[in-house]
Design an enzyme around this catalytic site. Sequence first.
Site, PDB file in Angstrom:
ATOM      1  N   ASP A  22      71.936  69.696 -12.272  1.00  0.00           N
ATOM      2  CA  ASP A  22      70.278  70.081 -12.408  1.00  0.00           C
ATOM      3  C   ASP A  22      69.814  71.286 -11.858  1.00  0.00           C
ATOM      4  O   ASP A  22      70.798  72.198 -10.973  1.00  0.00           O
ATOM      5  CB  ASP A  22      69.558  68.977 -11.317  1.00  0.00           C
ATOM      6  CG  ASP A  22      69.752  69.106 -10.055  1.00  0.00           C
ATOM      7  OD1 ASP A  22      71.032  69.283  -9.601  1.00  0.00           O
ATOM      8  OD2 ASP A  22      68.865  68.989  -9.171  1.00  0.00           O
ATOM      9  N   GLU A  23      68.637  72.091 -12.248  1.00  0.00           N
ATOM     10  CA  GLU A  23      68.307  73.201 -11.830  1.00  0.00           C
ATOM     11  C   GLU A  23      69.315  74.288 -11.731  1.00  0.00           C
ATOM     12  O   GLU A  23      69.420  74.870 -10.711  1.00  0.00           O
ATOM     13  CB  GLU A  23      67.479  73.007 -10.497  1.00  0.00           C
ATOM     14  CG  GLU A  23      66.443  72.045 -10.612  1.00  0.00           C
ATOM     15  CD  GLU A  23      65.596  71.590  -9.381  1.00  0.00           C
ATOM     16  OE1 GLU A  23      66.298  71.814  -8.120  1.00  0.00           O
ATOM     17  OE2 GLU A  23      64.372  71.430  -9.557  1.00  0.00           O
ATOM     18  N   VAL A  24      69.976  74.695 -13.010  1.00  0.00           N
ATOM     19  CA  VAL A  24      70.921  75.714 -12.882  1.00  0.00           C
ATOM     20  C   VAL A  24      70.256  77.125 -13.132  1.00  0.00           C
ATOM     21  O   VAL A  24      70.436  77.499 -14.232  1.00  0.00           O
ATOM     22  CB  VAL A  24      71.994  75.482 -13.707  1.00  0.00           C
ATOM     23  CG1 VAL A  24      73.381  76.407 -13.902  1.00  0.00           C
ATOM     24  CG2 VAL A  24      72.666  73.925 -13.718  1.00  0.00           C
TER      25      VAL A  24
ATOM     26  N   HIS B  87      72.762  74.092  -7.672  1.00  0.00           N
ATOM     27  CA  HIS B  87      72.605  73.682  -6.252  1.00  0.00           C
ATOM     28  C   HIS B  87      73.995  73.522  -5.567  1.00  0.00           C
ATOM     29  O   HIS B  87      74.033  72.549  -4.827  1.00  0.00           O
ATOM     30  CB  HIS B  87      71.967  72.147  -6.054  1.00  0.00           C
ATOM     31  CG  HIS B  87      70.333  72.345  -6.361  1.00  0.00           C
ATOM     32  ND1 HIS B  87      69.560  72.996  -5.628  1.00  0.00           N
ATOM     33  CD2 HIS B  87      69.600  71.726  -7.065  1.00  0.00           C
ATOM     34  CE1 HIS B  87      68.213  72.687  -5.832  1.00  0.00           C
ATOM     35  NE2 HIS B  87      68.163  72.140  -6.809  1.00  0.00           N
TER      36      HIS B  87
END
Length: 480
Positions: free
Chosen positions: A151-153, A95
């Site tokens: 998060d959410e790599v 992100h």
Amino acid sequence: MSSPPWPTGKKLVHLDLKGAPPKLEYLHQLIECFSQLGADGLLVEYEDMFPYEGELKVLQASAQPVYSRDDIFSLQKVATSKGMEIVPLVQTFGHMEFVLKHQAMQSLREVSNCVGTLNPHKEDGRQLVTDMLRQVVELHPGVKTLHIGADEVYMLGEGDMSKLWLASPGRTVEQLFLTHVVSVAKYIKETWPHITIIMWDDMMRGMTQDTLKASGIVGQVQPMLWDYTPNLDVNKTVSLLEKYFSAGMQDVWAASSFKGSTCVYTNVPSTQRHVENHLQWLKVAASVPSGLNLMGIAITGWQRYDHMSVLCELLPVALPSLAACLQTLFHGQLSTEAQNKVRKMLGVSSVEAESMESTSGDSTLFPGRRLAESIVELDSLLSSDDIVYFEKNMYVRGWLSPYHRARRMVNPLIAMQIHSQASRYLALLQQKVDIVRERMSHLYPDSTAQEWLEEHVGPVMVPLQRIVDEITAFTPETGP
């Protein structure tokens, strides 16, 4: 059946400033309100609203002025006066859209078409992260806790440098992720030994205890488990907590949601949906293994799903949801007593924004209430079937179809009836739009009002206006 109230620990309200950043005066009012509602901390996600300097100045938002250094200090002063801790959130891996969207930073992406994920191998990328951290910490001289995101790599391991790194025997994408996070954590610990580090847990959910232990991450960070759904799987979440605890992570956090997690373009939150999410988290808290320290909960209020997406619900219209969620944590349920407390604290008749009415003349109880009311009214109109499906009603489909329009075969009498109805809807919508724009201008930058109206009103008004314009332009003929 109620659960025990939330155990001791921080209750952080998430301020997501990557969209619709409140004006400073309104931000102060919101902090006062959060404190009155029972929060004792803020998780502040500045993104491009932080006054980065030097080579990082390019990260500053261009659509509206960023918060100044004095503004950042002012925010902290107000929060501190209310006994609230500020936890800055700085993205350090995933992100990072607000960074990697810039042409000067594109070479630091893991893969060229993924704007959010940092290449973990480049020294320039590591320097970028440390510079961001340093500037944020320097403007928060009393900071005790820092959230490093992670998060959410997405697409990690897909870049050429990562593929080369992974070609060595025994290396995995999990290890690649942990290597970068541990490097960031060690930099923070070496530079500011007193700072506690939090990170999102989702990238670690599939990892084994042995992988976590071997990485060196244990003792460096405190994982924050996030789940924003009303049907959160309690047993699965407790199992995750047990895994982290068995790996040596004794201090963990939870993250719930009071807005910004239902749908990417929602205008008005459902309080009941978010309360149900908190009820599930209360069940989790009541089942944590002995010895595990639940440090607190971050009640997230996402303003965008990511930097590139549309605006979610604005803060004013979500305050009833936040108040109800906090009272649910305090009482173990949203009891009649808890609902009455919310109504009294905000001076409204209902905990649901879509049906609330003012019961108090004291506007300080609910900062932004008039804007919230006007958004609810406009949203109700925008979602009404008569307007949403106007082009599919019997008269438009029967006498003003694309076939008729292309050939100008229009019944004048029915065309003028359609014109009259569409014009009435447009006038009504414009009246509501003008009220929302005026009220929004007091609390938000003009760019926020422009974006919100283009995203949520434009798609409804443009088709209506097109019908009006086409009928006006016709010199109608009376058919075959």
